[in-house]
Motif scaffolding. Structure first.
Motif, PDB file in Angstrom:
ATOM      1  N   ARG A  79      -1.423  19.454 -15.619  1.00 29.75           N
ATOM      2  CA  ARG A  79      -2.430  18.306 -15.698  1.00 29.75           C
ATOM      3  C   ARG A  79      -3.071  18.285 -14.499  1.00 29.75           C
ATOM      4  N   ASN A  80      -4.180  17.543 -14.635  1.00 40.22           N
ATOM      5  CA  ASN A  80      -5.026  17.325 -13.323  1.00 40.22           C
ATOM      6  C   ASN A  80      -4.470  16.428 -12.549  1.00 40.22           C
ATOM      7  N   ALA A  81      -3.710  16.847 -11.236  1.00 39.91           N
ATOM      8  CA  ALA A  81      -3.038  16.210 -10.345  1.00 39.91           C
ATOM      9  C   ALA A  81      -3.932  14.923  -9.675  1.00 39.91           C
ATOM     10  N   TRP A  82      -5.119  15.361  -9.339  1.00 39.40           N
ATOM     11  CA  TRP A  82      -6.084  14.386  -8.859  1.00 39.40           C
ATOM     12  C   TRP A  82      -6.027  13.168  -9.518  1.00 39.40           C
ATOM     13  N   LEU A  83      -6.196  13.517 -11.061  1.00 34.08           N
ATOM     14  CA  LEU A  83      -6.623  12.415 -11.762  1.00 34.08           C
ATOM     15  C   LEU A  83      -5.407  11.450 -11.908  1.00 34.08           C
ATOM     16  N   TRP A  84      -4.513  12.030 -12.269  1.00 30.99           N
ATOM     17  CA  TRP A  84      -2.897  11.275 -12.249  1.00 30.99           C
ATOM     18  C   TRP A  84      -2.657  10.610 -10.829  1.00 30.99           C
ATOM     19  N   PHE A  85      -3.069  11.206  -9.547  1.00 33.14           N
ATOM     20  CA  PHE A  85      -2.772  10.470  -8.557  1.00 33.14           C
ATOM     21  C   PHE A  85      -3.712   9.042  -8.316  1.00 33.14           C
ATOM     22  N   PHE A  86      -5.103   9.146  -8.779  1.00 30.32           N
ATOM     23  CA  PHE A  86      -5.789   8.195  -8.624  1.00 30.32           C
ATOM     24  C   PHE A  86      -5.254   6.928  -9.809  1.00 30.32           C
ATOM     25  N   LEU A  87      -4.801   7.508 -10.875  1.00 26.95           N
ATOM     26  CA  LEU A  87      -4.333   6.467 -11.991  1.00 26.95           C
ATOM     27  C   LEU A  87      -2.948   5.869 -11.512  1.00 26.95           C
ATOM     28  N   GLY A  88      -2.276   6.700 -10.795  1.00 30.93           N
ATOM     29  CA  GLY A  88      -0.843   6.207 -10.323  1.00 30.93           C
ATOM     30  C   GLY A  88      -1.164   5.064  -9.157  1.00 30.93           C
ATOM     31  N   LEU A  89      -2.290   5.474  -8.418  1.00 35.53           N
ATOM     32  CA  LEU A  89      -2.669   4.532  -7.179  1.00 35.53           C
ATOM     33  C   LEU A  89      -3.312   3.297  -7.674  1.00 35.53           C
ATOM     34  N   PHE A  90      -4.145   3.230  -8.696  1.00 35.01           N
ATOM     35  CA  PHE A  90      -4.652   1.990  -8.918  1.00 35.01           C
ATOM     36  C   PHE A  90      -3.929   1.409 -10.061  1.00 35.01           C
ATOM     37  N   GLY A  91      -3.332   2.185 -11.053  1.00 34.61           N
ATOM     38  CA  GLY A  91      -2.665   1.552 -12.101  1.00 34.61           C
ATOM     39  C   GLY A  91      -1.062   1.485 -12.384  1.00 34.61           C
ATOM     40  N   VAL A 121       2.215   0.740 -12.315  1.00 33.40           N
ATOM     41  CA  VAL A 121       3.364   0.547 -13.164  1.00 33.40           C
ATOM     42  C   VAL A 121       3.099   1.059 -14.527  1.00 33.40           C
ATOM     43  N   ILE A 122       1.566   0.635 -15.137  1.00 33.10           N
ATOM     44  CA  ILE A 122       1.380   1.016 -16.339  1.00 33.10           C
ATOM     45  C   ILE A 122       1.142   2.585 -16.140  1.00 33.10           C
ATOM     46  N   THR A 123       0.582   3.162 -15.376  1.00 27.52           N
ATOM     47  CA  THR A 123       0.342   4.765 -15.209  1.00 27.52           C
ATOM     48  C   THR A 123       1.812   5.232 -15.382  1.00 27.52           C
ATOM     49  N   VAL A 124       2.806   4.902 -14.549  1.00 25.38           N
ATOM     50  CA  VAL A 124       4.138   5.169 -14.678  1.00 25.38           C
ATOM     51  C   VAL A 124       4.544   5.351 -15.966  1.00 25.38           C
ATOM     52  N   ILE A 125       4.587   4.174 -16.732  1.00 27.33           N
ATOM     53  CA  ILE A 125       5.139   4.029 -17.909  1.00 27.33           C
ATOM     54  C   ILE A 125       4.571   4.895 -19.056  1.00 27.33           C
ATOM     55  N   VAL A 126       3.091   5.059 -18.956  1.00 25.71           N
ATOM     56  CA  VAL A 126       2.169   6.178 -19.691  1.00 25.71           C
ATOM     57  C   VAL A 126       3.071   7.590 -19.534  1.00 25.71           C
ATOM     58  N   GLY A 160       0.976  -1.173  -0.046  1.00 20.93           N
ATOM     59  CA  GLY A 160      -0.031   0.006  -0.216  1.00 20.93           C
ATOM     60  C   GLY A 160       0.764   1.308  -0.186  1.00 20.93           C
ATOM     61  N   LEU A 161       1.922   1.082   0.668  1.00 19.82           N
ATOM     62  CA  LEU A 161       3.031   2.299   0.834  1.00 19.82           C
ATOM     63  C   LEU A 161       3.388   2.485  -0.745  1.00 19.82           C
ATOM     64  N   VAL A 162       3.645   1.552  -1.266  1.00 15.52           N
ATOM     65  CA  VAL A 162       4.546   1.584  -2.607  1.00 15.52           C
ATOM     66  C   VAL A 162       3.425   2.291  -3.590  1.00 15.52           C
ATOM     67  N   PHE A 194       3.636   5.557  -5.849  1.00 15.80           N
ATOM     68  CA  PHE A 194       3.395   5.851  -7.151  1.00 15.80           C
ATOM     69  C   PHE A 194       2.375   6.995  -7.381  1.00 15.80           C
ATOM     70  N   GLY A 195       1.239   7.138  -6.749  1.00 17.31           N
ATOM     71  CA  GLY A 195       0.127   7.982  -6.854  1.00 17.31           C
ATOM     72  C   GLY A 195       0.722   9.473  -6.703  1.00 17.31           C
ATOM     73  N   VAL A 196       1.545   9.458  -5.802  1.00 26.06           N
ATOM     74  CA  VAL A 196       2.088  10.930  -5.380  1.00 26.06           C
ATOM     75  C   VAL A 196       3.302  11.244  -6.257  1.00 26.06           C
ATOM     76  N   PHE A 197       4.005  10.510  -6.797  1.00 24.39           N
ATOM     77  CA  PHE A 197       4.665  10.653  -7.995  1.00 24.39           C
ATOM     78  C   PHE A 197       4.044  11.033  -9.188  1.00 24.39           C
ATOM     79  N   CYS A 198       2.945  10.340  -9.582  1.00 24.49           N
ATOM     80  CA  CYS A 198       2.230  10.636 -10.631  1.00 24.49           C
ATOM     81  C   CYS A 198       1.672  12.130 -10.498  1.00 24.49           C
TER      82      CYS A 198
END
Length: 155
Positions: free
Chosen positions: A117-129, A131-136, A98-100, A104-108
């Motif tokens: 860009r929209n920080a909340w959108l990218w936070f949740f994308l990074g939280l739930f997605g 590795v894929i989100t970080v690659i995108v 969960g911490l990792v 990821f979400g904080v970094f995104c």
């Protein structure tokens, strides 16, 4: 000569309201609410009795094997202890995961905020997605850098 009759004056007032004072009405309302609350208390008591009567056989059956055989009770306790320790171990594993994911979400979100860009959108994308989100995110960042270098060259 025209006679005018007041129709309302000829009507009879409803029984009980013609002489009722404010105190009388208050007393009647209080009596009704007390009757209602006593009925509700009786209803709740009946519900509780029904629940106890329904659950009594189940409670008796669950307690009887352990009470008759103390070794079964000891075995049951040891099984519960092992299950609890396994659950604690799983929680510790999930804590680090969960911490990792949160990082990821904080970094995104930080990247999104820095690029407009929209920080909340990218936070949740990074939280739930994760590795894929970080690659995108890295692909988008490289495209942004490429566009910026083209603008500098054109200027």
């Amino acid at each position: 000569m025209i006679l005018h009759f007041n129709v309302r004056a000829w009507r009879k007032p409803p029984p009980g309201l013609c002489c009722a004072t404010r105190a009388d009405r208050h007393d009647r309302q209080r009596a009704i609410s007390m009757r209602h609350s006593s009925f509700m208390n009786i209803y709740r008591l009946l519900q509780l009795c029904a629940v106890l009567l329904i659950s009594q056989p189940a409670l008796g059956q669950a307690a009887s094997p352990l009470a008759s055989n103390p070794y079964a009770a000891v075995h049951e306790i040891t099984q519960l202890k092992t299950r609890v320790s396994q659950l604690e171990h799983q929680v510790k594993k999930l804590e680090s995961t969960g911490l990792v994911l949160f990082l990821f979400g904080v970094f995104c979100a930080l990247w999104a905020q820095n690029t407009g860009r929209n920080a909340w959108l990218w936070f949740f994308l990074g939280l739930f997605g994760s590795v894929i989100t970080v690659i995108v995110l890295l692909v988008k960042n490289s495209n942004d850098l490429f566009r910026e270098s083209l603008r500098v060259k054109l200027d």
